[in-house]
Design an enzyme around this catalytic site. Structure first.
Site, PDB file in Angstrom:
ATOM      1  N   GLY A   1       6.756  -3.286  -3.193  1.00 19.42           N
ATOM      2  CA  GLY A   1       6.315  -1.900  -3.261  1.00 19.42           C
ATOM      3  C   GLY A   1       7.025  -1.154  -4.368  1.00 19.42           C
ATOM      4  O   GLY A   1       6.629  -1.187  -5.529  1.00 19.42           O
TER       5      GLY A   1
ATOM      6  N   CYS B   1       3.534   3.493   8.269  1.00 22.99           N
ATOM      7  CA  CYS B   1       3.747   4.748   7.553  1.00 22.99           C
ATOM      8  C   CYS B   1       4.776   5.624   8.271  1.00 22.99           C
ATOM      9  O   CYS B   1       4.616   5.939   9.454  1.00 22.99           O
ATOM     10  CB  CYS B   1       2.440   5.523   7.416  1.00 22.99           C
ATOM     11  SG  CYS B   1       2.621   7.081   6.522  1.00 22.99           S
TER      12      CYS B   1
ATOM     13  N   ASN C   1       8.604  -8.026   3.415  1.00 25.17           N
ATOM     14  CA  ASN C   1       8.578  -6.827   2.585  1.00 25.17           C
ATOM     15  C   ASN C   1       9.879  -6.046   2.773  1.00 25.17           C
ATOM     16  O   ASN C   1      10.372  -5.920   3.888  1.00 25.17           O
ATOM     17  CB  ASN C   1       7.364  -5.982   2.973  1.00 25.17           C
ATOM     18  CG  ASN C   1       7.329  -4.613   2.301  1.00 25.17           C
ATOM     19  OD1 ASN C   1       7.185  -3.604   2.984  1.00 25.17           O
ATOM     20  ND2 ASN C   1       7.447  -4.572   1.004  1.00 25.17           N
TER      21      ASN C   1
ATOM     22  N   GLN D   1      -7.058  -0.497   3.597  1.00 23.64           N
ATOM     23  CA  GLN D   1      -6.148  -0.282   4.718  1.00 23.64           C
ATOM     24  C   GLN D   1      -6.613   0.928   5.527  1.00 23.64           C
ATOM     25  O   GLN D   1      -6.990   1.961   4.964  1.00 23.64           O
ATOM     26  CB  GLN D   1      -4.728  -0.027   4.206  1.00 23.64           C
ATOM     27  CG  GLN D   1      -3.700   0.153   5.326  1.00 23.64           C
ATOM     28  CD  GLN D   1      -2.395   0.699   4.788  1.00 23.64           C
ATOM     29  OE1 GLN D   1      -2.339   1.812   4.306  1.00 23.64           O
ATOM     30  NE2 GLN D   1      -1.355  -0.095   4.877  1.00 23.64           N
TER      31      GLN D   1
ATOM     32  N   PRO E   1       0.827  -1.220   0.000  1.00 23.17           N
ATOM     33  CA  PRO E   1       0.000   0.000   0.000  1.00 23.17           C
ATOM     34  C   PRO E   1       0.854   1.259   0.000  1.00 23.17           C
ATOM     35  O   PRO E   1       1.102   1.865   1.043  1.00 23.17           O
ATOM     36  CB  PRO E   1      -0.781  -0.132   1.308  1.00 23.17           C
ATOM     37  CG  PRO E   1       0.148  -0.882   2.219  1.00 23.17           C
ATOM     38  CD  PRO E   1       0.891  -1.851   1.330  1.00 23.17           C
ATOM     39  N   MET E   2       1.311   1.676  -1.155  1.00 24.52           N
ATOM     40  CA  MET E   2       2.205   2.824  -1.256  1.00 24.52           C
ATOM     41  C   MET E   2       1.391   4.111  -1.368  1.00 24.52           C
ATOM     42  O   MET E   2       0.754   4.374  -2.393  1.00 24.52           O
ATOM     43  CB  MET E   2       3.126   2.671  -2.455  1.00 24.52           C
ATOM     44  CG  MET E   2       4.009   1.438  -2.380  1.00 24.52           C
ATOM     45  SD  MET E   2       5.007   1.242  -3.886  1.00 24.52           S
ATOM     46  CE  MET E   2       6.072   2.670  -3.763  1.00 24.52           C
ATOM     47  N   GLU E   3       1.443   4.906  -0.317  1.00 20.72           N
ATOM     48  CA  GLU E   3       0.676   6.152  -0.263  1.00 20.72           C
ATOM     49  C   GLU E   3       1.120   7.113  -1.358  1.00 20.72           C
ATOM     50  O   GLU E   3       2.314   7.366  -1.538  1.00 20.72           O
ATOM     51  CB  GLU E   3       0.839   6.806   1.112  1.00 20.72           C
ATOM     52  CG  GLU E   3       0.020   8.069   1.298  1.00 20.72           C
ATOM     53  CD  GLU E   3      -1.481   7.811   1.284  1.00 20.72           C
ATOM     54  OE1 GLU E   3      -2.228   8.769   1.079  1.00 20.72           O
ATOM     55  OE2 GLU E   3      -1.893   6.640   1.501  1.00 20.72           O
TER      56      GLU E   3
END
Length: 317
Positions: A223, A98, A199, A68, A7-9
């Site tokens: 990612g 994060c 990861n 998420q 989940p790359m913001e």
């Protein structure tokens, strides 16, 4: 082996998820975070961030998507987890990784790793609120300023009832600097009876193999590597050849067309330059092209550069 898109913001938005899932056999995609503060959010917030909810939580090609959540209040996280599931999310994920300063200042993301009890309470509240047939998962880093609490946080997630745990093998202070400390994931996998997903620093199929050898995990989350090499998941899962620059530039052209026809077209110059920053690692041609287009600020100028490069590449015998 499962391969999951991280989940790359600000990077893996619905359009990127759609494009990447069409050319890769991903097992799961995780959305950018829904920011939870002190209330149950309206449905439109979830649907905007995850339009796949209109399709039973699936991309157009049928890849499952998981919402998420990021927040610090257990009850609010639980209420919003239920809403995500009701809207069609394939499980729900809690963000404890994060590293963004703004997020951490508001007591969200990786800063919570300083308080394993808080991590436990959030995951437990979500697990108790969500029906048992739906996964409740979490993603953590190895710590905040250091890695001293990595096992305490992993145990907190497990003891709270999480279905599985993804670990980004760096602390918040490490940021994204190499290396990734996979050996810490090994310790967690040996200790926890739930699935652990590795990861960090997976840029190639060979990296994925080495990560699995070191950690003993049977699932990896990718990612930045997934943006650097667009078909990375396919190379990992099926042994497919990495995309050539010609294939990647054609994908960029398709992305550009879709982005400019969408609601985020105003952001196109920034988004395409962002993608090139990742592609530069994999393709020398991307670095050369980026040097040419980075001086331009308007969509028309950037598209002209890309169109010219694409035509030239297609004309090359």
């Amino acid at each position: 082996m499962r391969v999951i898109l991280a989940p790359m913001e600000g990077v893996v938005d619905p359009l990127m998820r759609d494009i990447l899932s069409k050319i890769n056999p991903y097992d799961l995609l995780v959305t950018e975070f829904v920011r939870v503060v002190d209330q149950l959010l309206p449905e439109k917030v979830f649907l905007k961030l995850c339009p796949e909810l209109h399709q039973q939580g699936m991309t157009a090609n049928g890849t499952p998507v998981r919402v998420q959540l990021l927040g610090q209040e257990p009850q609010c996280m639980a209420e919003n987890a239920v809403r995500a599931i009701e809207l069609g999310s394939n499980g729900v994920d809690a963000n404890f990784g994060c590293p963004a300063k703004m997020v951490n200042r508001s007591k969200g993301g990786a800063v919570l790793l300083q308080c394993p009890d808080k991590v436990h309470d959030i995951v437990k509240a979500m697990r108790q609120a969500v029906s048992s047939e739906h996964p409740v998962t979490a993603k953590i880093r190895l710590g905040y300023e250091d890695k001293s609490l990595f096992m305490e946080n992993a145990l907190a997630v497990y003891e709270a009832g999480a279905t599985e745990l993804a670990i980004h093998a760096r602390s918040k202070t490490d940021g994204y600097k190499p290396p990734a400390y996979w050996e810490y994931i090994t310790e967690v996998r040996q200790r926890l009876p739930i699935p652990v997903i590795a990861n960090g620093e997976i840029w190639s199929a060979e990296d994925a193999r080495r990560c699995i050898e070191v950690t003993g995990c049977d699932s990896v989350m990718i990612g930045r590597g997934a943006i650097s090499l667009p078909n990375l998941a396919d190379t990992i899962k099926t042994g497919a050849a990495p995309y050539t620059w010609e294939q990647t530039l054609s994908l960029l052209m398709s992305y550009s067309e879709l982005e400019l026809n969408g609601r985020k077209s105003d952001y196109y110059p920034a988004r395409i330059k962002q993608w090139f920053c990742y592609l530069n690692r994999q393709y020398p041609e991307a670095d050369a092209l980026f040097r040419e287009l980075r001086v331009f600020k308007t969509t028309d100028e950037i598209r002209a550069v890309l169109d010219k490069a694409h035509r030239a590449l297609l004309a090359t015998p």
